[in-house]
Design a protein around this motif. Structure first.
Motif, short mmCIF file in Angstrom:
data_model
loop_
_atom_site.label_atom_id
_atom_site.label_comp_id
_atom_site.label_asym_id
_atom_site.label_seq_id
_atom_site.Cartn_x
_atom_site.Cartn_y
_atom_site.Cartn_z
N PRO A 51 79.31 -52.93 12.46
CA PRO A 51 80.31 -53.03 11.40
C PRO A 51 81.07 -51.72 11.20
CG PRO A 51 78.12 -52.91 10.45
CD PRO A 51 77.94 -53.00 11.94
N THR A 52 82.26 -51.82 10.67
CA THR A 52 83.04 -50.64 10.31
C THR A 52 82.57 -50.15 8.93
OG1 THR A 52 84.70 -52.12 9.38
CG2 THR A 52 85.09 -51.30 11.61
N ILE A 53 82.88 -48.88 8.64
CA ILE A 53 82.32 -48.28 7.42
C ILE A 53 82.87 -48.91 6.14
CG2 ILE A 53 81.60 -46.10 8.45
CD1 ILE A 53 84.11 -44.80 7.21
N ASP A 54 84.07 -49.47 6.19
CA ASP A 54 84.57 -50.15 4.98
C ASP A 54 83.74 -51.40 4.69
OD1 ASP A 54 85.79 -51.09 7.37
OD2 ASP A 54 87.31 -52.14 6.23
N ALA A 57 80.39 -50.30 3.36
CA ALA A 57 80.51 -49.89 1.96
C ALA A 57 80.60 -51.11 1.04
CB ALA A 57 81.74 -49.00 1.79
N LYS A 58 81.31 -52.14 1.48
CA LYS A 58 81.41 -53.37 0.68
C LYS A 58 80.04 -54.03 0.51
CE LYS A 58 86.21 -54.48 1.79
NZ LYS A 58 87.11 -55.37 2.57
#
Lengths: 75, 75
Positions: A51-54, A57-58
């Motif tokens: 996954p990407t960090i955004d 974070a979600k």
């Protein structure tokens, strides 16, 4: 200590499954809380991609965990 | 405290620039240490995309920081 990249997808998937189970959340409910698609949660748990960090974070916000807590793989 | 997703790319970019500068590393050198392409480091620093967690882990290892330290945005 260096982060174990070889097992990162596996550890992250396991962590999400554990934290989701603790809260009795379905993949669908976690997706809703994270504002992600259910297939994204499902793919992360099946180690289909990093996954990407955004998105991380979600998920952390939805689980009310810090980034540090989410990457604590002392299961 | 919830993670500020709106400023995540900006904060992460700033953090990488700061930690790289502290160590007097060029983007090229950090890329080499992280086993990433220089354009990946450059794009992260210009907030062009959200990195995936494997790339974040590679950068953290190259900087000898934990994930928690890398996401500490108390500049």
């Amino acid at each position: 200590m260096a982060i174990d990249i070889e097992h990162l997808a596996e550890n992250f998937a396991k962590k999400i499954r554990i934290e989701r189970a603790k809260r009795k959340l379905s993949q669908e409910k976690l997706a809703e809380l994270s504002e992600l698609h259910r297939t994204t949660i499902s793919a992360i748990e099946r180690e289909k991609f990093y996954p990407t960090i955004d998105n991380v974070a979600k998920i952390a916000n939805a689980l009310k965990l810090s980034i540090a807590e989410l990457f604590d793989f002392n299961f």
